[in-house]
Design a protein around this motif. Structure first.
Motif, PDB file in Angstrom:
ATOM      1  N   PRO A 252      88.262  37.675   3.701  1.00 53.10           N
ATOM      2  CA  PRO A 252      87.046  37.299   2.910  1.00 53.10           C
ATOM      3  C   PRO A 252      86.337  35.946   3.087  1.00 53.10           C
ATOM      4  N   THR A 253      87.141  35.114   3.555  1.00 49.97           N
ATOM      5  CA  THR A 253      86.378  33.498   3.954  1.00 49.97           C
ATOM      6  C   THR A 253      85.958  33.746   5.291  1.00 49.97           C
ATOM      7  N   LEU A 254      86.340  34.467   6.221  1.00 49.34           N
ATOM      8  CA  LEU A 254      85.424  34.682   7.410  1.00 49.34           C
ATOM      9  C   LEU A 254      84.272  35.386   7.340  1.00 49.34           C
ATOM     10  N   SER A 255      84.250  36.301   6.353  1.00 47.57           N
ATOM     11  CA  SER A 255      82.992  37.151   6.349  1.00 47.57           C
ATOM     12  C   SER A 255      81.853  36.206   5.515  1.00 47.57           C
ATOM     13  N   GLN A 256      82.380  35.415   4.703  1.00 48.37           N
ATOM     14  CA  GLN A 256      81.205  34.659   4.009  1.00 48.37           C
ATOM     15  C   GLN A 256      80.756  33.447   5.060  1.00 48.37           C
ATOM     16  N   GLN A 257      81.832  32.867   5.742  1.00 45.59           N
ATOM     17  CA  GLN A 257      81.443  31.766   6.752  1.00 45.59           C
ATOM     18  C   GLN A 257      80.716  32.342   8.012  1.00 45.59           C
ATOM     19  N   LEU A 258      80.794  33.287   8.589  1.00 46.55           N
ATOM     20  CA  LEU A 258      80.440  33.728  10.000  1.00 46.55           C
ATOM     21  C   LEU A 258      78.842  33.608   9.907  1.00 46.55           C
ATOM     22  N   PRO A 259      78.058  34.021   9.021  1.00 42.72           N
ATOM     23  CA  PRO A 259      76.680  34.240   9.121  1.00 42.72           C
ATOM     24  C   PRO A 259      75.956  32.939   8.394  1.00 42.72           C
ATOM     25  N   ARG A 260      76.665  32.210   8.128  1.00 42.98           N
ATOM     26  CA  ARG A 260      76.262  30.879   7.485  1.00 42.98           C
ATOM     27  C   ARG A 260      75.286  29.920   8.125  1.00 42.98           C
TER      28      ARG A 260
ATOM     29  N   MET B 289      70.333  45.714  13.735  1.00 39.53           N
ATOM     30  CA  MET B 289      71.451  45.457  13.272  1.00 39.53           C
ATOM     31  C   MET B 289      71.416  43.845  13.154  1.00 39.53           C
ATOM     32  N   LEU B 290      70.965  43.158  14.265  1.00 40.11           N
ATOM     33  CA  LEU B 290      70.742  41.744  14.332  1.00 40.11           C
ATOM     34  C   LEU B 290      69.672  40.927  13.469  1.00 40.11           C
ATOM     35  N   GLN B 291      68.941  42.099  12.722  1.00 38.66           N
ATOM     36  CA  GLN B 291      67.700  41.598  12.014  1.00 38.66           C
ATOM     37  C   GLN B 291      66.576  41.123  12.584  1.00 38.66           C
ATOM     38  N   GLN B 292      66.560  41.724  13.980  1.00 34.01           N
ATOM     39  CA  GLN B 292      65.304  41.153  14.765  1.00 34.01           C
ATOM     40  C   GLN B 292      64.527  42.351  14.589  1.00 34.01           C
ATOM     41  N   PHE B 293      63.633  42.465  13.611  1.00 30.41           N
ATOM     42  CA  PHE B 293      62.830  43.667  13.178  1.00 30.41           C
ATOM     43  C   PHE B 293      61.630  43.872  14.088  1.00 30.41           C
ATOM     44  N   GLU B 294      61.078  42.757  14.628  1.00 28.96           N
ATOM     45  CA  GLU B 294      60.224  42.657  15.360  1.00 28.96           C
ATOM     46  C   GLU B 294      60.284  43.305  16.611  1.00 28.96           C
TER      47      GLU B 294
ATOM     48  N   MET C  44      66.408  32.006  16.671  1.00 30.04           N
ATOM     49  CA  MET C  44      67.887  31.740  16.058  1.00 30.04           C
ATOM     50  C   MET C  44      68.121  33.076  14.951  1.00 30.04           C
ATOM     51  N   ILE C  45      69.378  33.486  15.346  1.00 28.31           N
ATOM     52  CA  ILE C  45      69.909  34.558  14.448  1.00 28.31           C
ATOM     53  C   ILE C  45      71.049  34.079  13.816  1.00 28.31           C
ATOM     54  N   HIS C  46      71.197  34.952  12.782  1.00 24.85           N
ATOM     55  CA  HIS C  46      72.646  34.698  11.789  1.00 24.85           C
ATOM     56  C   HIS C  46      73.383  35.842  12.318  1.00 24.85           C
ATOM     57  N   LEU C  47      74.713  35.750  12.593  1.00 25.92           N
ATOM     58  CA  LEU C  47      75.308  36.571  13.195  1.00 25.92           C
ATOM     59  C   LEU C  47      76.331  37.259  11.996  1.00 25.92           C
ATOM     60  N   GLU C  48      76.571  38.535  12.024  1.00 25.98           N
ATOM     61  CA  GLU C  48      77.327  39.363  11.112  1.00 25.98           C
ATOM     62  C   GLU C  48      78.197  40.103  11.870  1.00 25.98           C
ATOM     63  N   SER C  49      79.335  40.475  11.395  1.00 23.46           N
ATOM     64  CA  SER C  49      80.164  41.689  12.010  1.00 23.46           C
ATOM     65  C   SER C  49      81.055  42.547  11.291  1.00 23.46           C
ATOM     66  N   SER C  50      81.218  43.536  11.519  1.00 28.48           N
ATOM     67  CA  SER C  50      82.187  44.582  11.033  1.00 28.48           C
ATOM     68  C   SER C  50      83.514  44.453  11.668  1.00 28.48           C
TER      69      SER C  50
ATOM     70  N   THR D  67      82.642  28.301  15.177  1.00 23.23           N
ATOM     71  CA  THR D  67      81.608  27.964  16.451  1.00 23.23           C
ATOM     72  C   THR D  67      81.891  28.688  17.775  1.00 23.23           C
ATOM     73  N   LYS D  68      83.479  28.849  17.875  1.00 21.93           N
ATOM     74  CA  LYS D  68      83.977  29.791  19.071  1.00 21.93           C
ATOM     75  C   LYS D  68      83.729  31.115  18.823  1.00 21.93           C
ATOM     76  N   LEU D  69      83.854  31.582  17.895  1.00 23.00           N
ATOM     77  CA  LEU D  69      83.643  32.966  17.570  1.00 23.00           C
ATOM     78  C   LEU D  69      82.104  33.407  17.567  1.00 23.00           C
ATOM     79  N   ARG D  70      81.145  32.746  17.271  1.00 21.86           N
ATOM     80  CA  ARG D  70      79.886  32.805  17.288  1.00 21.86           C
ATOM     81  C   ARG D  70      79.456  32.886  18.706  1.00 21.86           C
ATOM     82  N   THR D  71      80.057  31.809  19.466  1.00 17.51           N
ATOM     83  CA  THR D  71      79.499  31.679  20.643  1.00 17.51           C
ATOM     84  C   THR D  71      79.945  32.932  21.616  1.00 17.51           C
TER      85      THR D  71
END
Length: 1300
Positions: free
Chosen positions: A35-43, A235-240, A58-64, A184-188
């Protein structure tokens, strides 16, 4: 690790798809942290840098996060990015070495072996530190020992792949720092995996696209690959970026279709050429239409399926980008392009199926946009959606026509069967719209169910579309929809409703000049007017259609026959006239006047040839052609003569109208063109301009009342001008093309006639041209007889024969046999008669009619000129020679008047004759046969010569010089020059010095004659002389008439000149003649006998001599030279010497003279005294010498300074004021008595301390002596014109040189 395994759920393609991250190790530990990880990752956003120079984002990362299984790892060749695990994470909270060695190490080893076997290098090991377990195990090693062991065992070269998460469930600063480092390490790592795998995927996709020219390449396979990339971007919300992928697929497929139409087809396109069996429209309410996607994947999709799925994906992305209006724009382009692509691919489509698909698609797009926008946004962006409304209306109309819902009798059985087939092709309504009351499916099904329902839906859509087009200003599009409505009403047998829309559309097309829409609309309007029984409007529209070149020949003939049939049926029944536009029948090309000047006198005949270009396809018999004429009478009718009118008209007589005018009538509210003309009013007396302005000739048309009419054509409201005078021509047949119609008229009333309207009558029909432009008009004049006399040259010269032109304008008068001009003779002017004189008769158009000899009879007082017989409005011209006698002075000494009779000629100066030329006016009285009054003509003659005389002196010898100046432009031969003394005395002789008997005198040249005066007694008598010479033009050696000599009289008295001027020219003396005043004559009579002669006798001789300095041969600049002035008396005491200055001594008489040395050219500097007073004995040869010093200022030959001599008179006796000697010396000023024509140059005198003032001015305070100038000839200056050589002085210059 003991958690039970769950089966993998199937991949569902929704907008909730996220990048997959597998989780291995302790699943319970991950579950607590998830729960904490899913909230903090795309912030926090991350900067994503991509290859090929693409801009970073600049993108916000979400993961399944899913449990790790070997089945999740991609196999070789699998391109599914949505099921691709981008990162693998191993979770452990082991803090015991034994446990690590027993279980954790082995599990990590197996996990890494599996990853290594599938070439996966994107992994991360997370060690979770828990303080509670530390307290329970006191003998455990420090935390670093487990982490170090893991790093040593598995992360030798990648120590950063093992991270520590401290107490993740606690709320402390240490925990937060640990979370930040971990996230930070996970996003990178996740972003690095994205970049690497997407780059590899794009390279593979690019390689696949480059193989599209190879056999066996499949667009559907490539479509699924590039869509997978679009899914990842989405999926990355890069609709353009995702939209770009679909746009590239769209463009690629469209290019293949175009190439297929050009003959270059691909094999895989055959899959899309299947017959269309379903036309249920676009599906935009699902993010992804899985049914159509599976059809594409299985290569079973039709063209409409592919286009529908592709657009639904583009629509979804555009809505996420908040660009709904672009959805409408793209939808309209898609619908039109699909229709074209089906034709290019030759796809079999049932009739009406495509119309149903387009109709449903339009409504689906509109409802989809309405679902994501509020009403205010929709109303403000109607311009983006109105195209879909219009297209839907058009397709619904086509379906109604196809299914028989618009026919008068209703649908047939065949129409019903077609309707059933179309509804069957729609299939069942989709679940998304099943509960919607106004879904596109329900609307179409309801519209095709009955005639009434179709009419309701079609009218609603049409009116809504027209309202939208009108609100955004697209009037033309609104009128186009209105035309469809009119066609619908015509099929429904409601022409009264259709007419409104057709009239509105036609008005718009006429205003904008659309030729083909005008033709089509007029055809519809003609049918509507015929059904309504509007005969006049129908005939007008038919006439325009019959002349319309955009119609086929058969249709034009049909409408022309309609007009002629109506005209033939109504020919016998009287009724009102029907006015039609002339431009539908024929076009006015040219108009030619005969005579070409368009000027005719009263009673004359004028013909007008009109060229018409018939637009009708068949010959048309015109009963009568008429031109209405507007008559106007000019205020200043005195100008309306044949000569004036002809001069102000175009020489060709042809008025050309535009050859290619606009065949499109102007709108109803337009006004005719302004017919502006310049207006000038001149004075009848001297023809000078009084007023000028601009007038409008067609104000009656501009200010007329605008009547409303149901017809849109402008000429219908322009009726022919009833009661207006006009020209008529009957029985004309207008053939197709060019025709010439000639009108003839006889002029009756003088004035200006302007052609206004052209009317062609065919039975009760009148084809009217409301106004002609450019303006065409002709003038009728009535002229009084006139006589005009003018010289043939710029000026008449006196003394020689000159030609004068007589012009008789007969006007309305007819010259009969025996009519003549009676000229009263003038004494000083002769009329020369020649047998070869002829008169020429011209018509009013300046055409030569005849020529006849002129008979002239002359008596003592009257000269009669017989005029040739000439009809009215002709011109008679002839030339006569006249001779003005030169002026002759009176022989008597007592009279100063000229012999010329001043009652007939007067001298005057005029600038017109030439500068300085004397003129004489001779008034000639002429009696004309058409008038009881005499006509007085003034002829001005110029005297070609100007004469002056001068008295010259050379010592005691005297000369008279006469100057004759030619002021004219002619050259003359002068002969027999004489100077005669008119006095009785023989003591004076005039010895001529001119020996040439003849002398040529050029224009603007002067000739001088000189005589020497000699007298035998002292004093000589006064002179009264007459100078004369013969002359004739140099270009004419022989003249038919003898010319009188030119004479000039003068007398040598009452002249004053400057005594110190040039010795050769004293003063120019002009002949006084009649200009002498009575005072001049009285002063002359008071002088004693001989005084006048003594005034021009030489009394003194002045001689100057300049000597160089002692010891020098020449004068030098800057050196003082000696000037010696000698004043010598040449005669004893004379009567002229007896004045106030005369002093009597024992032996002789003396007088006082004042000399003055003046250098006006500033060549000399007078040193010392430059003037003085001498006492001169009045005895012959008495001489007085004066010496002074001069300094030359320049080198060269310098003229002598001027030496002046004056009489020195005592002060006026009226000045009785006595002053002492000192006052007299201080006020050293002199008064000079001078003639007004000889101004004293006081500048040089004033510079030397003496001031000369006019004798007329009273001296102020002191009695001053006076200086009196000698009359001309009394002082002879023997040094005038002499020069002396002055050499430059030696000039030594010293050059200073400084050396350092």
């Amino acid at each position: 690790m003991a958690a039970p395994e769950e089966p993998l759920p199937p991949v569902i393609y929704t907008m909730e798809n996220k990048p997959i991250v597998t989780c291995a190790g302790d699943q319970n530990l991950f579950t607590s942290i998830y729960p904490t990880l899913s909230q903090q990752l795309p912030r926090e956003p991350m900067e994503w840098r991509r290859s090929y120079g693409r801009a970073p984002k600049m993108i916000h990362l979400e993961s399944s996060f899913v449990q790790f299984k070997e089945e999740l790892l991609p196999k070789e060749g699998n391109r599914a990015l949505l099921t691709f695990p981008f990162l693998h994470v191993y979770w452990t909270e082991c803090c015991d070495t034994e446990v690590y060695k027993a279980t954790v190490k082995d599990d990590l080893t197996k996990w890494q072996n599996v990853l290594r076997a599938h070439s996966s290098v994107d992994w991360l090991i997370v060690v979770v530190e828990n303080d509670a377990k530390k307290k329970n195990k006191t003998n455990i090693l420090p935390r670093t020992s487990i982490v170090d062991k893991i790093r040593n065992d598995f992360c030798n070269k990648q120590s950063d792949r093992c991270v520590v998460l401290s107490d993740p469930l606690k709320d402390s600063s240490r925990t937060q720092e640990s979370w930040n480092a971990f996230l930070t390490k996970l996003r990178t790592l996740l972003l690095m995996s994205f970049t690497k795998n997407l780059g590899k995927f794009e390279d593979d996709m690019r390689t696949l696209r480059e193989k599209r020219t190879e056999p066996g390449w499949s667009f559907c396979e490539y479509f699924m690959v590039q869509e997978e990339l679009a899914f990842v971007f989405e999926m990355l919300q890069q609709f353009e970026d995702a939209l770009v992928q679909y746009d590239e697929l769209d463009a690629l497929f469209s290019q293949y279709v175009v190439n297929f139409g050009a003959g270059d087809g691909a094999n895989w396109l055959t899959f899309f050429c299947q017959p269309v069996k379903s036309w249920n429209g676009l599906i935009l309410r699902k993010p992804i239409d899985m049914e159509k996607r599976e059809l594409i994947q299985r290569r079973e999709a039709t063209l409409l399926d592919l286009r529908s799925y592709l657009f639904s994906r583009q629509c979804t992305l555009l809505l996420f980008l908040q660009r709904p209006w672009e959805v409408a724009q793209r939808a309209l382009e898609l619908l039109h392009s699909c229709v074209q692509e089906l034709q290019l691919l030759e796809v079999s489509v049932p009739p009406g199926a495509l119309d149903c698909w387009v109709f449903l698609s339009c409504l689906e797009v509109l409802q989809r946009i309405e679902g994501c926008c509020d009403r205010a946004q929709i109303d403000s962006n109607i311009a983006h959606t109105v195209g879909l409304w219009s297209y839907a209306t058009e397709k619904l109309k086509a379906l109604g026509y196809l299914c028989g819902l618009v026919s008068e009798k209703g649908p047939t059985s065949e129409d019903l069967n077609r309707t059933v087939d179309l509804l069957a092709g729609l299939g069942a309504e989709r679940p998304e719209t099943a509960n919607t009351a106004q879904s596109p499916y329900k609307k179409l099904k309801e519209a095709l169910s009955s005639v009434e329902a179709f009419e309701k839906h079609y009218l609603d859509l049409s009116h809504a579309t027209i309202e939208m087009y009108t609100s955004i200003g697209r009037i033309r599009s609104a009128k186009f929809v209105g035309k469809d409505l009119a066609e619908f009403y015509m099929r429904k047998k409601s022409p009264q409703k259709a007419e409104v829309y057709l009239q509105g559309a036609l008005k718009t097309y006429l205003a904008e000049g659309w030729a083909l829409p005008i033709t089509h609309t007029r055809k519809q309007l003609a049918e509507c007017q015929k059904h309504l029984g509007q005969i006049e409007n129908y005939l007008q529209t038919s006439s325009l259609l019959a002349s319309d070149c955009h119609l086929p020949e058969e249709e034009r003939r049909h409408f022309c026959q309609e007009i002629l049939s109506f005209a033939s049926q109504q020919a016998n029944s009287p009724g009102h006239k029907i006015v039609l536009p002339m431009q539908s029948l024929a076009q006015l090309r040219t108009l030619h006047f005969d005579p070409p000047s368009a000027v005719v006198h009263v009673g004359g005949t004028l013909s007008i040839a009109v060229t018409l270009w018939s637009h009708m396809p068949i010959p048309v018999s015109v009963e009568q052609m008429a031109v209405s004429v507007h008559f106007s009478l000019e205020k200043n009718s005195y100008r309306k003569t044949a000569e004036w009118l002809t001069r102000h008209k175009a020489p060709s007589g042809t008025v050309t109208f535009p050859h290619e005018p606009s065949r499109l009538p102007a709108p109803q509210d337009s006004s005719p063109a302004l017919e502006l003309h310049a207006m000038f009013e001149r004075s009848p007396s001297d023809n000078s301009l009084n007023t000028t302005g601009i007038i409008c000739k067609n104000v009656h048309m501009l200010l007329r009342r605008q009547e409303s009419s149901s017809s849109l054509e402008m000429p219908s409201g322009t009726a022919p001008e009833d009661g207006a005078p006009g020209l008529k021509c009957g029985g004309v047949t207008l053939q197709p093309g060019a025709n010439t119609v000639t009108f003839r008229t006889q002029a009756r009333e003088p004035g200006t006639y302007t052609l206004r309207q052209l009317c062609a009558s065919v039975g009760p029909l009148c084809f009217v041209l409301p106004h002609m432009y450019p303006i065409a008009q002709y003038d009728v004049y009535s002229q009084e007889p006139q006589l005009h006399v003018e010289p043939l040259t710029d000026s008449l010269l006196a003394g020689i024969p000159q030609k004068v032109k007589f012009t008789v304008t007969t006007g309305h008068y007819t010259i009969k046999n025996g009519d003549s001009l009676q000229l009263s003779n003038v004494e000083a002017m002769l009329i020369l008669c020649h047998t070869e004189n002829r008169a020429v008769i011209y018509s009013n158009t300046r055409e030569k009619s005849s020529s006849t000899s002129l008979r002239i009879q002359s008596s003592e007082k009257v000269t009669s000129i017989s005029l040739p017989v000439a009809p009215a409005y002709h011109v008679v011209e002839f030339e006569l020679e006249v001779l003005s006698l030169p002026s002759t002075p009176a022989a008597s000494r007592d009279s100063d008047k000229l012999v010329t009779n001043e009652s007939h000629g007067k001298y005057k100066e005029t600038q017109k004759a030439g500068p300085g030329m004397v003129t004489m006016d001779h008034k000639l009285s002429i009696d004309c046969p058409w008038s009881i009054y005499s006509t007085v003509i003034a002829l001005t003659f110029c005297v070609p010569f100007r004469t002056s005389h001068t008295l010259l002196s050379a010592g005691t010898r005297k000369y008279i010089q006469v100057c004759v100046q030619n002021l004219s432009e002619l050259d003359f031969q002068l002969s027999d020059s004489h100077l005669v003394n008119l006095g009785d005395s023989t003591d004076v002789q005039l010895m001529p010095l001119n020996t040439q008997p003849r002398q040529h005198m050029h224009s603007k040249q002067s000739v001088f004659f000189v005589w020497e005066l000699k007298w035998t007694r002292e004093p000589p008598p006064p002179l009264h002389c007459r100078f004369s010479f013969g002359f004739f033009p140099a270009s004419e050696e022989e003249l038919s008439v003898s010319l009188k000599p030119y004479t000039y009289e003068f007398q040598v008295d009452n002249f004053f000149g400057h005594a110190h001027g040039s010795g050769s020219t004293i003063r120019s003396m002009l002949c006084r003649g009649q200009r002498h005043t009575a005072m001049d004559r009285q002063e002359a009579t008071r002088e004693p006998p001989g005084t006048c002669a003594q005034k021009y006798e030489t009394l003194y001789s002045v001689r100057a001599e300049i000597l160089p300095p002692v010891g020098m041969e020449y004068c030098k600049t800057g050196a003082l030279c000696s000037l010696e002035v000698s004043i010598t008396r040449l005669a004893d005491l004379l009567e002229v010497d007896k004045d106030e200055a005369l002093t009597e001594s024992e032996e002789y008489y003396t007088t006082k003279l004042m000399y003055e040395v003046v250098d006006n050219s500033s060549n000399w500097a007078v040193c010392g005294k430059s003037s003085g007073v001498v006492c001169m004995p009045l005895a012959a040869r008495a001489t007085h010498r004066v010496r002074m010093e001069l300094m030359p200022l320049f080198a060269g030959y310098l003229p002598f300074p001027n030496v002046r001599l004056f009489k020195y008179l005592p002060h006026h006796s009226a000045h009785s004021l006595q002053l002492d000697a000192d006052s007299w010396i201080e006020n050293d000023s002199l008064a000079v008595d001078k003639h007004v024509d000889d101004p004293l140059e006081s500048g040089s005198v004033r510079s030397r301390g003496s001031t000369h003032s006019s004798s007329s001015a009273e001296p102020r305070g002191l009695p001053m002596p006076r200086l009196q100038a000698f009359p001309a000839g009394q002082v002879f200056n023997a040094s005038t014109g002499l020069q002396v050589l002055v050499i430059p002085s030696k000039d030594d210059h010293v050059l200073e040189v400084s050396v350092t």
